[in-house]
Design an enzyme around this catalytic site. Structure first.
Site, PDB file in Angstrom:
ATOM      1  N   GLY A  79     -27.158 -19.555  52.519  1.00 49.86           N
ATOM      2  CA  GLY A  79     -26.222 -20.090  52.157  1.00 49.86           C
ATOM      3  C   GLY A  79     -26.542 -21.577  51.645  1.00 49.86           C
ATOM      4  CD  GLU A  83     -29.633 -12.802  62.489  1.00 54.10           C
ATOM      5  OE1 GLU A  83     -29.848 -12.721  63.644  1.00 54.10           O
ATOM      6  OE2 GLU A  83     -28.640 -13.306  61.984  1.00 54.10           O
ATOM      7  CB  ILE A 140     -15.025 -20.171  62.175  1.00 52.08           C
ATOM      8  CG1 ILE A 140     -15.629 -18.697  61.228  1.00 52.08           C
ATOM      9  CG2 ILE A 140     -13.697 -20.172  61.903  1.00 52.08           C
ATOM     10  CD1 ILE A 140     -15.012 -17.499  61.572  1.00 52.08           C
TER      11      ILE A 140
END
Length: 429
Positions: free
Chosen positions: A210, A231, A306
């Site tokens: 990202g 991961e 978030i």
């Protein structure tokens, strides 16, 4: 060595009421998926188990709800709609524990749909760009159907299976899904700078893909002797590896190797990992095992959220009660980094959403899930700075997090929090 069949013939072993596991991320076998979905008229109540997958997921169409139900362990964009539509469910599970659900027969599998490289002369295939829980699925499933793809990279590590472990082979020649790297914004670059400044030489990194991870990676060119134990990763690490910034020389686990359980990115990434022994693919119950992660000194875990409340509680899987993604491996690595000698557990996020709503909040939304508890987080980073929460009281945390919230929201956050807990009367916390 092996006999191939058509995809249509292979998927006939999928019957009504079957439970099917689909290999994750960029390894989701599109040829098999399309052939399975094409049988929707003759199938009922087939449960599709999966992590995030790239590419199409036609079985997730709500109009096919009598035929297929999606059980997601981590929810991607292509199946997110199924929760509201009623043809999908979410099973919360740490990525480190997902293989155990299959190994312990908590979730029995009838069929595993996998995606592999062409077998070598000894009959061994590679699971390519995604291992995660697929090895456990292969061991547990009654039938294993493999899509053999000439364009699947042959990766090193534990994701190697012999043709004797597969019941049906379907040949293909198709490119893997491409995950495009977006250019970081000014805000994301500022966050990247703050995070990069927390990373010392000889640290071992965990980060996802990202804009913020890309911004961090682009600022590590002058670092030395970094390791990679994560991961997942994407293109952002390639140049750091080629320039000897990431070499793994000071890791304690899999020294001299970049460790991951899945990856996705450009064709350059897939070409780079092909037959590259520096990149080691392992199952997620290894890569995400806290007892393994913590053995790397200066382990740095960089994750997002978030929203974060002013006491340090991290919501990363839902917007209020509405599940958005999943638990994934955040807690695995946050805990592993916390226990590492010199490790740092970091949550990095913009201070506000694209619509200007603060992501540092007095309290999490009603129904929001706490993925990482207030006792696990060390650092929270926004474009306004770094809040070090480790060892701090609640009162100290509130001040530190208000200070890195967007200036337009700071007074409201501070005032609202203390009104929530004391009716406006400030208490020693």
């Amino acid at each position: 060595m092996y006999k191939s069949v058509t995809a249509e013939e292979a998927v006939k072993v999928i019957k009504s009421n079957s439970r099917v596991y689909i290999q994750a991320a960029a390894a989701a076998p599109q040829t098999l998926i399309k052939a399975m979905t094409a049988r929707y008229e003759e199938l009922e109540n087939v449960e599709i188990c999966q992590l995030h997958t790239e590419g199409e997921a036609p079985y997730a169409d709500p109009e096919l709800s009598k035929s297929f139900h999606v059980n997601s362990f981590f929810i991607g964009k292509n199946v997110r709609h199924t929760l509201k539509a009623g043809n999908g469910s979410y099973t919360p599970v740490f990525l480190s524990e997902l293989p155990l659900l299959f190994k312990r027969n908590i979730i029995d599998l009838d069929v595993a749909l996998i995606h592999v490289s062409v077998p070598d002369r000894h009959g061994y295939c590679s699971l390519g760009v995604s291992v995660e829980a697929t090895l456990a699925a292969i061991d547990n499933a009654t039938y294993v159907i493999a899509q053999i793809n000439t364009q699947m990279p042959r990766t090193h590590g534990a994701g190697i299976i012999h043709v004797s472990e597969v019941d049906y082979f379907v040949e293909s020649d198709e490119p893997l899904p491409i995950h495009h790297m977006s250019e970081p914004s000014e805000i994301e670059n500022r966050i990247g700078s703050y995070v990069a400044n927390l990373i010392e030489d000889r640290s071992t990194l965990q980060m996802g893909i990202g804009s913020i991870p890309n911004a961090v990676l682009s600022r590590l060119t002058d670092h030395k002797d970094l390791g990679l134990h994560t991961e997942m990763f994407s293109d952002g690490v390639i140049d750091l590896i080629l320039n000897d910034v990431i070499n793994g020389n000071y890791k304690e686990i899999n020294r001299g190797r970049a460790l991951t359980t899945f990856l996705m990115g450009s064709k350059r990434l897939y070409d780079y990992v092909d037959d590259n022994p520096f990149v080691e693919m392992r199952a997620s119950n290894y890569t995400n095992d806290v007892s393994i992660i913590k053995q790397n000194p200066k382990m740095v875990a960089i994750n997002s959220a978030i929203e974060v409340d002013v006491t340090g509680q991290v919501c990363a899987d839902s917007i209020g009660p509405n599940i958005y993604s999943g638990v994934g491996g955040q807690m695995d690595f946050i805990r592993g980094a916390s226990l590492s000698e010199g490790g740092k557990a970091i949550i990095a996020l913009p201070s506000v959403t694209k619509s200007g709503i603060s992501r540092i909040v007095p309290s999490l939304k009603p129904g929001a899930g706490v993925v990482t508890t207030r006792s696990h987080v060390h650092y929270v980073v926004t474009e306004y700075g770094v809040a070090n929460l480790y060892g701090k009281t609640i009162k100290e945390r509130v001040k530190a997090l208000v200070d890195i919230a967007h200036p337009d929201h700071r007074e409201y956050i501070d005032k609202t929090y203390f009104e929530l807990i004391s009716g406006g009367k400030r208490l020693a916390l």
